[in-house]
Motif scaffolding. Structure first.
Motif, PDB file in Angstrom:
ATOM      1  N   MET A   1       0.839  -1.180   0.000  1.00  0.00           N
ATOM      2  CA  MET A   1       0.000   0.000   0.000  1.00  0.00           C
ATOM      3  C   MET A   1       0.884   1.243   0.000  1.00  0.00           C
ATOM      4  N   PRO A   2       0.604   2.215  -0.861  1.00  0.00           N
ATOM      5  CA  PRO A   2       1.455   3.412  -0.922  1.00  0.00           C
ATOM      6  C   PRO A   2       1.467   4.161   0.396  1.00  0.00           C
ATOM      7  N   GLU A  55      -5.641  -3.362  -6.070  1.00  0.00           N
ATOM      8  CA  GLU A  55      -5.331  -2.189  -6.888  1.00  0.00           C
ATOM      9  C   GLU A  55      -5.892  -2.362  -8.297  1.00  0.00           C
ATOM     10  N   VAL A  56      -6.685  -1.399  -8.737  1.00  0.00           N
ATOM     11  CA  VAL A  56      -7.214  -1.370 -10.092  1.00  0.00           C
ATOM     12  C   VAL A  56      -6.242  -0.633 -11.008  1.00  0.00           C
ATOM     13  N   THR A  63     -11.756  -2.069  -2.035  1.00  0.00           N
ATOM     14  CA  THR A  63     -11.480  -2.433  -0.647  1.00  0.00           C
ATOM     15  C   THR A  63     -12.707  -3.130  -0.074  1.00  0.00           C
ATOM     16  N   PHE A  64     -12.485  -4.252   0.602  1.00  0.00           N
ATOM     17  CA  PHE A  64     -13.590  -5.050   1.137  1.00  0.00           C
ATOM     18  C   PHE A  64     -13.341  -5.383   2.592  1.00  0.00           C
ATOM     19  N   TRP A  65     -14.420  -5.325   3.417  1.00  0.00           N
ATOM     20  CA  TRP A  65     -14.362  -5.825   4.782  1.00  0.00           C
ATOM     21  C   TRP A  65     -15.766  -6.188   5.248  1.00  0.00           C
ATOM     22  N   GLN A  66     -15.822  -6.900   6.354  1.00  0.00           N
ATOM     23  CA  GLN A  66     -17.100  -7.216   6.997  1.00  0.00           C
ATOM     24  C   GLN A  66     -17.025  -6.720   8.435  1.00  0.00           C
ATOM     25  N   ASP A  67     -18.051  -5.941   8.844  1.00  0.00           N
ATOM     26  CA  ASP A  67     -18.004  -5.392  10.195  1.00  0.00           C
ATOM     27  C   ASP A  67     -18.684  -6.317  11.192  1.00  0.00           C
ATOM     28  N   GLN A  75     -15.893  -0.993  -1.187  1.00  0.00           N
ATOM     29  CA  GLN A  75     -15.700   0.400  -1.584  1.00  0.00           C
ATOM     30  C   GLN A  75     -14.753   0.492  -2.776  1.00  0.00           C
ATOM     31  N   LEU A  76     -15.090   1.370  -3.697  1.00  0.00           N
ATOM     32  CA  LEU A  76     -14.159   1.754  -4.753  1.00  0.00           C
ATOM     33  C   LEU A  76     -13.576   3.089  -4.322  1.00  0.00           C
ATOM     34  N   GLN A  77     -12.305   3.076  -3.970  1.00  0.00           N
ATOM     35  CA  GLN A  77     -11.659   4.253  -3.400  1.00  0.00           C
ATOM     36  C   GLN A  77     -10.676   4.835  -4.412  1.00  0.00           C
TER      37      GLN A  77
END
Length: 233
Positions: A1-2, A55-56, A63-67, A75-77
């Motif tokens: 990750m940058p 990375e696209v 980005t993916f997660w489950q809370d 999310q597309l960030q």
């Protein structure tokens, strides 16, 4: 990750939902709900989750997660253009699609409900540490944190060791100064079995986490004002 992402916080404004996204590590993210309902109806809820980032292109990630409520978040960030799109698949079967903006929060900027004030971070981090609370170490200290005080180890393992040995310690800051990437505190430290001490702590920040620490410790002036000596704190 940058480096522009890792170790920094971003404000995700999706209209009805506003999030503080704190990129703790390459696979960990702390999400704070500043406004709206992220799936469990809990305004102000903070949770650290395991995430995956794909990375696209440069600056653009899925980005993916489950809370903890069972909501799956994708999310597309777009960190380059400041664009955020999100899909929330809730545990009850409902789904929400949102779009908004994404911007990095500078280290000295305050956000309602967030943790972006470096003075507050320094005080919170020290109080947690001396209370033996290591729950949020990764939120307030960098993974490769450098400790300059002799006899102490650096990094998160060193902080965990220090927290384990700090039972009963009380740190009371009287003055706090912040400039550039530094926060300086002047405090009174009491540790069971030792004389109270005056301590100056110097913290260097990277983003909103403490990356380096120095301290100067001196016993309080014996007798204080009663003995004709000025107090040390």
């Amino acid at each position: 990750m940058p480096d522009a992402i890792f170790g920094h916080q971003y404000l995700g404004d999706l209209g009805d939902l506003v999030l503080l996204l704190d990129f703790v590590a390459a696979d960990r993210l702390t999400v704070t709900v500043l406004e709206g309902d992220a799936g469990d109806g809990a305004d102000g809820r903070e949770e650290t989750v395991r995430m995956t980032m794909t990375e696209v292109r440069a600056g653009l990630y899925f980005t993916f997660w489950q809370d903890g409520s069972g909501t799956s978040v994708t999310q597309l960030q777009d960190f380059t253009n400041g664009v955020l799109r999100a899909t929330l698949a809730r545990g009850d079967g409902s789904c929400a699609v949102m779009a908004g903006t994404l911007r990095r929060i500078d280290g000295d900027e305050r956000v309602q409900g967030g943790a972006c004030d470096r003075k507050e971070v320094a005080v919170r981090a020290m109080r947690d540490l001396l209370a033996g609370d290591t729950t949020h170490l990764e939120r307030d200290w960098t993974e490769n944190f450098v400790e300059h005080s002799p006899g102490r180890s650096g990094g998160l393992p060193g902080l965990r060791t220090r927290a384990g040995n700090a039972e009963g310690a009380v740190w009371e800051p009287a003055r706090i100064i912040a400039e550039s990437d530094f926060v300086v505190t002047h405090a009174r430290l009491t540790v069971p079995g030792r004389e109270p001490a005056a301590v100056v702590d110097v913290f260097r920040f990277e983003g909103n986490r403490i990356a380096e620490h120095w301290d100067v410790v001196q016993p309080e002036a014996a007798g204080g004002e009663a003995a004709g000596r000025l107090p040390m704190v």
